[in-house]
Design a protein around this motif. Structure first.
Motif, short mmCIF file in Angstrom:
data_model
loop_
_atom_site.label_atom_id
_atom_site.label_comp_id
_atom_site.label_asym_id
_atom_site.label_seq_id
_atom_site.Cartn_x
_atom_site.Cartn_y
_atom_site.Cartn_z
N GLY A 229 1.17 -1.12 0.18
CA GLY A 229 0.22 -0.14 0.42
C GLY A 229 0.78 1.27 0.16
N LYS A 230 0.13 1.81 0.80
CA LYS A 230 1.28 3.17 0.43
C LYS A 230 2.17 3.54 2.52
N SER A 231 2.14 2.76 2.56
CA SER A 231 2.79 2.30 4.20
C SER A 231 4.27 2.68 3.62
N GLY A 232 5.17 2.21 2.49
CA GLY A 232 5.76 2.60 2.37
C GLY A 232 7.27 1.40 2.65
N GLN A 233 6.10 0.05 3.51
CA GLN A 233 6.93 -0.84 3.30
C GLN A 233 7.17 -2.16 1.80
N GLN B 16 11.60 -1.41 7.04
CA GLN B 16 10.66 -0.91 6.35
C GLN B 16 9.93 -2.43 5.53
N CYS B 17 11.45 -3.64 5.44
CA CYS B 17 11.28 -4.80 4.72
C CYS B 17 10.70 -5.74 5.84
#
Length: 159
Positions: free
Chosen positions: A8-12, A48-49
């Motif tokens: 999504g927009k989480s950056g993850q 973020q991974c």
């Protein structure tokens, strides 16, 4: 092949490691006589991974047919405990569908919502992977499931 999905927009980013992709490929329903397969997904979160490092199943004690997969929930609980002791966290479930480009059924969606609500965890959502018969990543449906909502993830890239 390692496949990456934007969360999504989480950056993850969700990363499906090579051994997991290989496991999915080994169990896809490429022959009309093959029953559905499935299991659990385990990994770690590093910044973020989100790394999907292990896929289990199917087990001998699971119930399987051409159009259904019913996991042995007692065996799954034992897997969660054992793999947690080795540093891997339960992230969700996977199963196959006998279609090229898989899509979740109503049963898949409601089962994941129920599992999310009934489970003790600290996750924002559970992961579901459905393995179809087409080549990857086209033959994979990857989605996140909460109590009352779900969303499909988009492939970021494959290497």
């Amino acid at each position: 092949m390692i496949i990456r999905y934007s969360i999504g927009k989480s950056g993850q980013v969700l990363v499906l490691e090579q051994n997991v992709v290989d496991h999915f490929a080994n169990w896809r329903q490429s022959d009309p006589k093959m029953p559905e397969s499935g299991g659990q997904l385990f990994g770690v979160v590093e910044g973020q991974c989100v790394k999907l490092m292990r896929a289990t199943g199917p087990r001998v004690s699971d119930r399987r047919g051409r159009f259904f997969f019913i996991a042995d929930r007692f065996a799954e609980r034992r897997e969660i405990s054992a793999l947690h002791m080795s540093g891997l966290h339960y992230l969700g479930d996977w199963h196959t569908h006998p279609q090229a480009v898989p899509a979740p059924s109503g049963t898949d969606i409601s089962s994941m919502a129920d599992l999310f609500v009934r489970s003790k965890h600290d996750l924002n959502a559970f992961l579901m992977v459905i393995v179809g018969t087409a080549g990857f990543p086209k033959g994979l449906h990857v989605s996140l499931h909460e109590a009352n909502a779900w969303s499909a993830l988009n492939v970021e890239r494959e290497t």
